[in-house]
Design a protein around this motif. Sequence first.
Motif, PDB file in Angstrom:
ATOM      1  N   PHE A 161      77.926  92.160  57.373  1.00 61.07           N
ATOM      2  CA  PHE A 161      77.781  93.842  56.808  1.00 61.07           C
ATOM      3  C   PHE A 161      77.523  94.012  55.369  1.00 61.07           C
ATOM      4  CE2 PHE A 161      80.621  94.934  60.769  1.00 61.07           C
ATOM      5  CZ  PHE A 161      79.623  94.566  61.499  1.00 61.07           C
ATOM      6  N   GLU A 162      78.341  93.495  54.712  1.00 57.44           N
ATOM      7  CA  GLU A 162      78.149  93.610  53.248  1.00 57.44           C
ATOM      8  C   GLU A 162      76.646  93.208  52.624  1.00 57.44           C
ATOM      9  OE1 GLU A 162      81.621  91.522  51.837  1.00 57.44           O
ATOM     10  OE2 GLU A 162      82.810  93.203  51.960  1.00 57.44           O
ATOM     11  N   ARG A 163      76.156  92.151  53.385  1.00 54.60           N
ATOM     12  CA  ARG A 163      75.036  91.715  52.853  1.00 54.60           C
ATOM     13  C   ARG A 163      73.813  92.783  53.357  1.00 54.60           C
ATOM     14  NH1 ARG A 163      74.178  86.086  51.682  1.00 54.60           N
ATOM     15  NH2 ARG A 163      72.329  85.962  52.295  1.00 54.60           N
ATOM     16  N   HIS A 164      74.219  93.321  54.426  1.00 59.50           N
ATOM     17  CA  HIS A 164      73.023  94.213  54.850  1.00 59.50           C
ATOM     18  C   HIS A 164      73.346  95.794  54.581  1.00 59.50           C
ATOM     19  CE1 HIS A 164      71.975  91.041  57.872  1.00 59.50           C
ATOM     20  NE2 HIS A 164      70.782  91.801  58.085  1.00 59.50           N
ATOM     21  N   ALA A 165      74.229  96.098  53.895  1.00 56.11           N
ATOM     22  CA  ALA A 165      74.624  97.474  53.747  1.00 56.11           C
ATOM     23  C   ALA A 165      73.634  97.956  52.771  1.00 56.11           C
ATOM     24  CB  ALA A 165      75.964  97.741  53.297  1.00 56.11           C
ATOM     25  N   GLN A 173      81.794 102.445  54.028  1.00 48.91           N
ATOM     26  CA  GLN A 173      82.447 102.267  55.536  1.00 48.91           C
ATOM     27  C   GLN A 173      82.866 100.587  55.413  1.00 48.91           C
ATOM     28  OE1 GLN A 173      83.562 103.877  57.988  1.00 48.91           O
ATOM     29  NE2 GLN A 173      82.278 105.472  58.307  1.00 48.91           N
ATOM     30  N   ILE A 174      82.003  99.644  54.719  1.00 47.25           N
ATOM     31  CA  ILE A 174      82.546  98.517  54.560  1.00 47.25           C
ATOM     32  C   ILE A 174      83.580  98.088  53.798  1.00 47.25           C
ATOM     33  CG2 ILE A 174      81.585  96.164  54.052  1.00 47.25           C
ATOM     34  CD1 ILE A 174      78.887  97.454  55.517  1.00 47.25           C
ATOM     35  N   LEU A 324      78.258 100.411  62.662  1.00 49.10           N
ATOM     36  CA  LEU A 324      77.501 101.388  62.911  1.00 49.10           C
ATOM     37  C   LEU A 324      76.797 101.826  61.527  1.00 49.10           C
ATOM     38  CD1 LEU A 324      79.325 103.227  65.728  1.00 49.10           C
ATOM     39  CD2 LEU A 324      77.273 101.829  66.066  1.00 49.10           C
ATOM     40  N   SER A 325      77.518 101.913  60.587  1.00 48.17           N
ATOM     41  CA  SER A 325      77.037 102.586  59.428  1.00 48.17           C
ATOM     42  C   SER A 325      75.922 101.734  58.752  1.00 48.17           C
ATOM     43  CB  SER A 325      78.110 102.717  58.440  1.00 48.17           C
ATOM     44  OG  SER A 325      78.573 101.707  58.064  1.00 48.17           O
ATOM     45  N   THR A 326      75.919 100.371  59.047  1.00 49.71           N
ATOM     46  CA  THR A 326      74.963  99.521  58.469  1.00 49.71           C
ATOM     47  C   THR A 326      73.688  99.674  59.260  1.00 49.71           C
ATOM     48  OG1 THR A 326      75.390  97.689  59.940  1.00 49.71           O
ATOM     49  CG2 THR A 326      76.454  97.494  57.923  1.00 49.71           C
TER      50      THR A 326
END
Length: 430
Positions: A161-165, A173-174, A324-326
């Motif tokens: 997720f961190e990579r995609h945010a 959110q992450i 969901l936020s990503t």
Amino acid sequence: MINSFNSSLKTAVIIQVNCPSLIPYDIDEMKGLAKTAGYNIFNIITQKLEHINPKFFLGRGKVELINAGLDNFFYNNHHNHQNQHVEEPLESEEFDENGNPFEEYENKEDEVEFDFPETVHKRKDITVIFNNRLGNMHRLNLTKIWDLKVIDRDELVLEIFERHAQTHESKLQIELARLNLETNIIKKELGQHLEEKQGRDFKGKGRKGWEPKMQAYRGRKKKIRDELKVISKRRNLRRKGRSKFFNVGLIGYTNAGKSTILNQLANSRFETAQQEFTTISPVSRKVVFPSFKENGVWDGQEVIITDSVGFIMDMSPALINAFLSTLEELQFSDLLLLIIDISESNFVTILEKIRTTFTIMTQIEVMEIPRVLVLNKIDELSEEFLQKRVKKIREIYPEIPNVSISALDKTGFDKISEIIIDFKQQKKYH
Ligand SMILES: Nc1nc2c(ncn2[C@@H]2O[C@H](COP(=O)(O)OP(=O)(O)OP(=O)(O)O)[C@@H](O)[C@H]2O)c(=O)[nH]1
Ligand SMILES: [Mg+2]
């Protein structure tokens, strides 16, 4: 995959414990997740247990075997005597609820050998990823005894997720999910620390040492929550379609082939003319589709294609909001391609995955955006089998266009390019 498999990536060992009381996660899914998070996988170690070991999760023998394997590797390959790991004494005996020592269930035949790349010089260069959900105590004890980074499935997913945010909201959110995770670990660490000092004249010094850190975490978490509330209010007013480009979003389960499709689309266009795609972010690329006007004048069609985080089966509730936020940046798409692995052996699973995809799309408020079902991996199916599946999907979703492709050999790529350009022209984007 976003990352090609190369030696500049982080190095990981995957461990999976199979135990009747644990959710049996798929090892192939884990391999894909680790690669997506940017890891090269060098070993996969599995262990079957009747009961997990309360202290180390793994059986004690296996913990020692891995430690010895690592020692061996670093001793033989780097002759680095000073950095050798000093093993902590283990508890003398541990029994399961039936009074049997845990070792009874271990497969003693297993050898644990390591063959890391040249870039690995220290234990700290290695990450152990469990394809299970670890307790904080397990993670803490294993980190200590092996002297390397130990994470579990949830933390790996968080790294992805961190990579995609991309949006401020998803980053917050992450960060919140990570702070929650770390607070729990610190709490456990503190508990253990105080326990070790018991009986000595310690008088709460340990707790005092941790308090500023905990306070900082609490403060940051509150600040994030407040900020998220404000953003969420503002989001209701937000207009979509801000970009001057036509945006295509890729969405679907992990391993469906989203990143492969993006890479192949970008690369195939690159063959036709130079400078036709640009990496806009780790997950977005500008692709120019070749197109000619009736008079033969070149009229390349610029499109931004955005990859997204794959859905994962049985995601931890702690991660749902971050996940969901990503995906929220997909709200800015003008067209969504729902990527489906049509070659999956169980057709019912495929239908379930399509249904879940729609549920998630409702949650992230993108149901208004035009969508196309992209049935990928047709190279794995016979024509007859494929047609049966396509027919069924058309019956269930008659209103949604679908296209069958193979990202591997680019079958159907002309069709998919045509669809994208058609939608773009309908929307009159330039
Ligand atoms: N046989 C076959 N394999 C494919 C095809 N497309 C992708 N794959 C393979 O499927 C696996 C997953 O592909 P990815 O592109 O990483 O899938 P993804 O949807 O991006 O997965 P996540 O990033 O985890 O969400 C890889 O091993 C690909 O090589 C295809 O058309 N045919
Ligand atoms: Mg991907």
